[in-house]
Design an enzyme around this catalytic site. Structure first.
Site, PDB file in Angstrom:
ATOM      1  N   GLU A  18      -3.210 -10.626   3.792  1.00 40.19           N
ATOM      2  CA  GLU A  18      -2.526  -9.977   4.910  1.00 40.19           C
ATOM      3  C   GLU A  18      -1.146 -10.598   5.113  1.00 40.19           C
ATOM      4  OE1 GLU A  18      -3.867  -7.269   6.706  1.00 40.19           O
ATOM      5  OE2 GLU A  18      -5.020  -7.497   4.886  1.00 40.19           O
ATOM      6  N   GLU A  43     -10.344   5.384   5.365  1.00 40.79           N
ATOM      7  CA  GLU A  43     -11.094   4.843   4.222  1.00 40.79           C
ATOM      8  C   GLU A  43     -10.487   3.532   3.711  1.00 40.79           C
ATOM      9  OE1 GLU A  43     -13.926   6.552   2.283  1.00 40.79           O
ATOM     10  OE2 GLU A  43     -13.920   4.384   2.155  1.00 40.79           O
ATOM     11  N   VAL A  89       0.842  -1.215   0.000  1.00 41.76           N
ATOM     12  CA  VAL A  89       0.000   0.000   0.000  1.00 41.76           C
ATOM     13  C   VAL A  89       0.872   1.259   0.000  1.00 41.76           C
ATOM     14  CG1 VAL A  89      -1.841   1.254   1.188  1.00 41.76           C
ATOM     15  CG2 VAL A  89      -1.839  -1.245   1.197  1.00 41.76           C
ATOM     16  N   GLY A 103      -5.241  -4.750  -2.942  1.00 39.33           N
ATOM     17  CA  GLY A 103      -4.270  -4.492  -4.018  1.00 39.33           C
ATOM     18  C   GLY A 103      -3.667  -3.115  -3.854  1.00 39.33           C
ATOM     19  N   LYS A 137      -6.381  -1.714   9.418  1.00 42.21           N
ATOM     20  CA  LYS A 137      -7.654  -1.977  10.131  1.00 42.21           C
ATOM     21  C   LYS A 137      -7.456  -2.690  11.443  1.00 42.21           C
ATOM     22  CE  LYS A 137      -6.689  -4.940   6.900  1.00 42.21           C
ATOM     23  NZ  LYS A 137      -6.447  -4.916   5.472  1.00 42.21           N
ATOM     24  N   GLY A 154      -0.814  -9.924  -3.989  1.00 43.64           N
ATOM     25  CA  GLY A 154      -0.725  -8.811  -3.011  1.00 43.64           C
ATOM     26  C   GLY A 154      -2.035  -8.528  -2.315  1.00 43.64           C
ATOM     27  N   LYS A 161      11.880  -0.387   6.485  1.00 47.84           N
ATOM     28  CA  LYS A 161      12.214  -1.331   7.574  1.00 47.84           C
ATOM     29  C   LYS A 161      13.717  -1.596   7.734  1.00 47.84           C
ATOM     30  CE  LYS A 161       9.629  -5.010   6.680  1.00 47.84           C
ATOM     31  NZ  LYS A 161       8.590  -4.946   5.723  1.00 47.84           N
ATOM     32  N   LYS A 182     -12.932  -4.933   9.981  1.00 49.62           N
ATOM     33  CA  LYS A 182     -13.652  -4.005   9.087  1.00 49.62           C
ATOM     34  C   LYS A 182     -15.101  -3.808   9.543  1.00 49.62           C
ATOM     35  CE  LYS A 182     -10.607  -5.146   5.234  1.00 49.62           C
ATOM     36  NZ  LYS A 182     -10.327  -6.095   4.137  1.00 49.62           N
ATOM     37  N   GLY A 220     -10.920  -1.450   0.942  1.00 53.08           N
ATOM     38  CA  GLY A 220      -9.867  -1.098  -0.025  1.00 53.08           C
ATOM     39  C   GLY A 220     -10.193   0.195  -0.747  1.00 53.08           C
TER      40      GLY A 220
HETATM   41  N1  HSE Z   1      -6.197  -8.827   2.971  1.00 51.90           N
HETATM   42  C1  HSE Z   1      -7.181  -7.845   2.687  1.00 51.90           C
HETATM   43  C2  HSE Z   1      -8.163  -8.414   1.681  1.00 51.90           C
HETATM   44  C3  HSE Z   1      -6.526  -6.620   2.132  1.00 51.90           C
HETATM   45  O1  HSE Z   1      -7.874  -9.479   1.120  1.00 51.90           O
HETATM   46  O2  HSE Z   1      -9.219  -7.839   1.485  1.00 51.90           O
HETATM   47  C4  HSE Z   1      -7.419  -5.431   2.046  1.00 51.90           C
HETATM   48  O3  HSE Z   1      -7.921  -5.055   3.287  1.00 51.90           O
END
Ligand code: HSE
Length: 382
Positions: A178, A117, A11, A290, A93, A175, A38, A193, A122
């Site tokens: 998590e 948001e 992100v 994504g 989140k 991508g 990092k 969420k 997403g």
């Molecule tokens: N891992 C989360 C998903 C990423 O697959 O929706 C977006 O919040």
């Protein structure tokens, strides 16, 4: 307006790209001044640093954008940013759902705001829509596909009859997943969420652990075959319902009729529906995971701050979760069918049943008692 970016992964790098590319005049008003990475191998741009303090204490930086993920050190950095009077935008989140009460209080004291948001849905403007709807209306309920990874896995497994592990690996490569994909497949990502949606929809901050949560880790080809044989689709849905003195909040796989609009949401897309008194049903659909779609939502929030369009953070109310208020019929496959004899309306096989109509709280209690790690449960709404 100068931005300090914490995290340069999926992100964070998308946020950097959108702002550096500056497609619109609003975005060209923004500048990524510093970027926290990092380790030394990532130091590829003069704006990058390994020191969070350099960014959090920089008086020229107005907005901190947190895209690190995980609880710590993200939580500590966000708290410090707010204490230093900086606005915060976060896509995290899990961290925000865990600490929102504390962070909103600190923000209020320091006359700044927290924007999230991208943390929920997403790229979909779901949080902004809740803010707008709530200016005029009461939200009665919401439900939706909040997780791109599981939607991708469920769709690909159903269409290709392929294995869970293969499709999870694909979602990781794309991508969507998590850092710890258990958060996706066990429903915890959706739980966070749903918790954040309850903040906006019902003005209530919840302890996320009170949200009843079932995931798709144990789904089998037999479960999806049942769906196919009966013209159903399986989707993981997050839900919130307002009952005035309490709310229902839960995450559960659902077997939907193919005509249900949620049954046809493909790939990593999210779709979330609110139902409110004067607007009625309104649905939001788009890419829920994504790099660039999620970064788009982050940048929208930064532009909101720049344009001084902060949504007010209202006082929140301690309304409890009562899932005895939600009733349904449930499909349960279990290695311990003896725990569900009283609940069964129909046995599909020796280890699979459909329950009578019953409360979610009751069925969740039975599942807990059975303590069966192979168990799969879905609500059947068709
Ligand atoms: N891992 C989360 C998903 C990423 O697959 O929706 C977006 O919040």
């Amino acid at each position: 307006m100068k931005i300090g970016l914490l995290g340069y992964g999926v992100v964070g790098s998308g946020v950097g790209k959108i702002i550096d590319d500056g497609l619109t005049w609003e975005v060209r008003e923004l500048e990524v001044a510093r970027i926290l990475v990092k380790d030394e191998s990532e130091l590829k741009d003069p704006r990058m640093t390994l020191s969070a303090d350099e960014i959090l204490n920089d008086p020229e930086i107005d907005v901190i954008v947190e895209c690190m993920g995980g609880l710590e050190p993200a939580h500590t950095y966000v708290r410090k940013a707010l204490e230093n009077g900086k606005y915060v935008v976060t896509s995290n989140k899990k961290m925000l759902a865990s600490y929102c009460s504390e962070l909103f209080d600190i923000a209020r004291k320091n006359n700044v705001t927290v924007h999230y948001e991208a943390a929920c849905g997403g790229g979909i403007p779901w949080m902004a829509s809740l803010d707008r709807t709530r200016r005029v209306d009461d939200i009665i309920s919401f439900r939706g596909i909040f997780n791109g990874t599981t939607n991708y896995i469920l769709e690909r497994m159903s269409k290709e009859h392929s294995s869970f592990a293969d499709k999870l690996k694909e979602a990781q490569e794309l991508g969507y997943a998590e850092r710890d994909p258990s958060d996706d497949i066990d429903g915890y990502d959706v739980r966070s969420k749903v918790s954040l949606s309850c903040v906006k929809a019902f003005d209530t901050v919840q302890n996320t652990e009170d949200i009843t949560t079932f995931g798709i880790r144990t789904i089998s080809e037999a479960d999806l075959q049942y769906c196919e044989d009966h013209g159903l689709a399986c989707k993981l849905l997050g839900n919130g319902e307002f009952h005035h003195s309490c709310i229902s909040a839960y995450v559960i796989p659902v077997f939907l009729g193919k005509e249900d609009v949620f049954a046809n949401i493909p790939l990593n897309f999210n779709a979330i529906e609110s139902n409110s008194l004067t607007l009625g049903r309104a649905m939001f659909y788009g890419q829920g995971a994504g790099s660039l779609p999620t970064a788009h939502a982050v940048v929208q929030n930064i532009v909101d701050i720049w344009k001084n369009q902060d949504p007010e953070i209202n006082d929140k109310f301690p309304v409890s979760i009562d899932n005895s208020r939600h009733e349904g019929c449930y499909y349960i496959r279990t290695g311990k069918p003896e725990f569900f004899l009283d609940a069964a309306a129909e046995w599909i096989s020796d280890n699979t049943l459909l329950t009578k109509k019953m409360s979610l709280q009751k069925v969740a209690g039975m599942v807990e008692q059975a303590d069966d790690e192979t168990l799969f449960i879905a609500e059947v709404t068709a």
